[in-house]
Structures are given as structure tokens and as C-alpha cells.
Design an enzyme around this catalytic site. Sequence first.
Site, PDB file in Angstrom:
ATOM      1  N   HIS A  78      11.152  17.597 -76.526  1.00 35.61           N
ATOM      2  CA  HIS A  78      12.562  18.825 -75.982  1.00 35.61           C
ATOM      3  C   HIS A  78      13.094  18.421 -74.640  1.00 35.61           C
ATOM      4  CE1 HIS A  78      14.593  22.505 -76.590  1.00 35.61           C
ATOM      5  NE2 HIS A  78      14.430  23.078 -75.101  1.00 35.61           N
ATOM      6  N   ARG A 104      19.166  31.271 -65.780  1.00 40.49           N
ATOM      7  CA  ARG A 104      20.251  31.271 -67.137  1.00 40.49           C
ATOM      8  C   ARG A 104      21.639  30.693 -66.298  1.00 40.49           C
ATOM      9  NH1 ARG A 104      22.146  33.646 -72.743  1.00 40.49           N
ATOM     10  NH2 ARG A 104      23.150  35.008 -71.434  1.00 40.49           N
ATOM     11  N   ARG A 135      19.112  34.445 -81.674  1.00 34.77           N
ATOM     12  CA  ARG A 135      19.615  35.025 -80.811  1.00 34.77           C
ATOM     13  C   ARG A 135      21.691  34.317 -81.098  1.00 34.77           C
ATOM     14  NH1 ARG A 135      19.162  33.336 -74.794  1.00 34.77           N
ATOM     15  NH2 ARG A 135      17.564  32.282 -75.618  1.00 34.77           N
ATOM     16  N   HIS A 148       8.652  25.686 -77.827  1.00 31.51           N
ATOM     17  CA  HIS A 148       8.513  27.274 -77.133  1.00 31.51           C
ATOM     18  C   HIS A 148       6.727  28.261 -77.672  1.00 31.51           C
ATOM     19  CE1 HIS A 148      10.918  26.338 -73.424  1.00 31.51           C
ATOM     20  NE2 HIS A 148      11.842  26.630 -74.372  1.00 31.51           N
ATOM     21  N   ASP A 174      11.825  19.290 -71.621  1.00 39.01           N
ATOM     22  CA  ASP A 174      12.912  20.859 -71.504  1.00 39.01           C
ATOM     23  C   ASP A 174      13.597  21.005 -70.259  1.00 39.01           C
ATOM     24  OD1 ASP A 174      14.257  22.814 -71.577  1.00 39.01           O
ATOM     25  OD2 ASP A 174      12.858  24.383 -72.090  1.00 39.01           O
TER      26      ASP A 174
HETATM   27 ZN   LIG Z   1      15.177  24.193 -74.597  1.00 41.12          ZN
END
Ligand SMILES: [Zn+2]
Length: 439
Positions: free
Chosen positions: A62, A85, A209, A268, A319
Site C-alpha cells: 500500500h 488530510r 465514503r 488498514h 502507505d
Molecule cells: Zn492509503
Amino acid sequence: MTAYLLERAWVGGAVQDSVLVEIDGGRFTSVTPGSDDDKFHRVPGETSRLPGLTLPGLANCHSHAFHRALRGRTQRERGTFWTWREQMYDVAGRLDPDTYFALARATYREMAAAGITTVGEFHYLHHQPDGSPYDDPNAMGHALVAAAAEAGVRISLLDTCYLSSGFGRPVEAAQLRYFDGSAEAWAVRVAQLRETDTSRIGAAIHSVRAVPREQLPTVVEAAQGRPLHVHLSEQVAENDACLATYGVTPTELLHEAGALGPLTSAVHATHLTDADISRLGATGTRACFCPTTERDLGDGIGPGRALQMAGAVLTLGSDSHAVIDLFEEARALELDERLATQQRGHWTAAELLAAATAHGSLGVTDAGEIAVGRRADLVTLDTATPRTAGTGADENTAVFAATAADVTHVVADGRVVATRDDHEDIGRELAAVIERLHA
Ligand SMILES: [Zn+2]
């Protein structure tokens, strides 16, 4: 033909001494533990010795390559995943195919030097900042594939469907770049991507989402026979909103859409109910844990051992690249469980090494083992550094002592892609591209 005499190597689930490997056409043609010098000298062609402990290639399942530009730059402020974010979106807004290529190549070179031979790139930065496609609608994806090829790392491009900002909310601002309009339009664009010997094309659902319930089956159908990855229950807020909107957990929503199974990776999988864990296990879905990112973002500790016991094979990813070090990810699986349970010994080093070398979730079924017929990947650790000396030079050294900085020599598909001598140059390349981006 190339041959290496490996002082010690992880072969057939154990550390073996004096392993002679012969490589032709990028694959192992012989693997012989207990070989002596005489035998080594009789091998025709190019031969070298690799002191230390040699492992199969590592799989980074990932990755968001561009997040590498955030390392060290998001630590000043308090906040949550959601405030982080915003900073991530800011960097996303500055990239074009040329700068994306440059940043990804430098990031993948860091991965190569860390022993990673395949990366799963969860790719959602598709379009121009106003949302209109580039002349080549896959220009950004092609930039990633080219970057990986130059770095000598195989890539599984997990092209990501992203259609909404949240449950029932349209995309906004930075997310315009991720948006294809519909799952159907996403599938048409992705169908234009072509595989090579070192690149696979897979699919991703950004999250429950970002893809509405009625669009999920279209993505699942387009992904048939390919890897399908999805961010799952990284945040409690996602679970709460999913329950409020649909009356089921994200895991159940994906199950209803037919999205779970052995080709699917739940990334996750942090905040799960017992029923979610059983469901992921029973469907043979893989769980991709990214512990260094999960701790960096304050996500929480996922139920790794419970998932594995239920039947969900674990893989690892770096990630957001707060760290690129799969040894650190591997030991974090065990060490995080210790913190959560006040007990030691949930995972053996061999199990953690299996997670770090598991390539299957990326659609690469012929790598991750030093064995005849497999892709010839070799990751050699120095077992005499200040970190690794005196630790036994075995699998516990790899998982519980080594860091990416102890990797001295990396071969992928039979080709040397990084050595310790490259570290300085990779550092320079990363600094140049990231400083330009933030200027
Ligand atoms: Zn990710």
C-alpha cells in the site's frame, strides 16, 4: 547466467548457510544450500558473494507515492487524520505528470534501497486540478509506471475509483482531480491501461465514503480477476457515517456488493466488529496493515492477529511513507499487539517475514520466495552493523533488529537495482524534487 553465493539466506521457511543461487532470464534456475567454494568457482558466467543474511524481495502492498513529500512536514501541528488530510491535499494540488514522475521515481528508489521489489500504488490523482482529463487520460498513471521501471521496482497500479467527498456529498476542491464522474467512466479509463512484465493493473475502491453503494458493483465487476484494494474502517467516523447512511458497517456494505474475496485487500482494517473480522476471514480477504502510518495519523491499532486467525492473510504497506521500512512495519504488527494486550509473542518472526514478502495481493504470484522458477529477487542485510551485530543473523535479526538502512544489496528480476552505495544519490534526488515542490 548470474550466480550468487549467499552466506546465509531465508530459503524454504528457514535460514540456510552457503546458498548458491543461479539466475537466468530474471528467474532462479537453481537454489542449493550447503554449497562449497569449489562448487561456486565452477559456475560459469558472472559470480559474486553476498555476505550477511539474504531475504526474498519485499512487497510494499500500500503506497501513495506523493505522500513522501509530506514526511517531516506535518508534525508541527496538533490535529487528527482529517487535519493531516488538508496538508496532503495541498501537495496533491501541485503535481503534474512531470513532477509526479520525478517524485515517484525518487520515492521508488528509496523503496528499492529498502529491499522492496514490488509496490502496490493506490492511485487516485488522475486528472488536472480543475478535474478535466489530460490529453492522455492516464498520464498520471503512466508517470507512476515509468517511475517504477526507472527505479527497478515492479508496480501494481491500483487505479482508484473516487466519486464522492463523503456519504451523499459531491467531490470538492482537491478531490476534483480524483473524480471520473461515475464508476462506468472510471472503468472505461482503466481499461485503456496495459500491463508489462514488470507492471500489473489492479483496481481500488477509495473507501465506502468515496464510492456510493449503487456504484460499488460496477467497480467489482471491472476488477474481476485482478487485485481489488479498498481503504476499510481506518477511522471511527467512517464507520459511524456508514451505519447512519446504510445501516451496516463498511465491511458488510462491501460484502453485499460482492467486493470481498481472496483477490481483495482491506487496507488498514483498524476499527472492526467481531462480525466484520469473521466476514473478512471467511471470505479469505487479505488485510493490509500499515502500522507506521496508522501510528503517525493516530488511527488506532487494528486486530491483526484476530484477522489472521479468522482466515484473512496479512500484508504490509508503508502507505503515507512517514517511514519506508518494511522491517519496521513487520515488527510493529507484533509490538502494537503487545501494547494493546499487555502480552508478548503474538507473531513469530517467520510469520512476520511471510507478511513482508507476500506478493499475491498485488497480482504477482511468482515472487516472494528464493526458489527455482521464481522471479530472482534478493535482499541482503548486513548482519554486522551497530543495529544487527550479535542478534543471531537469523529471521529475528531481520524482523526485530534490522532497519532499511541495513540493506546492502537488492536484486529484482535478476538485476541489481540498489546497493548501499546508492544511498547518497537517492537522498540528493529526494531532496531536490521535494524542495522544488514546496518552494
Ligand atoms: Zn492509503
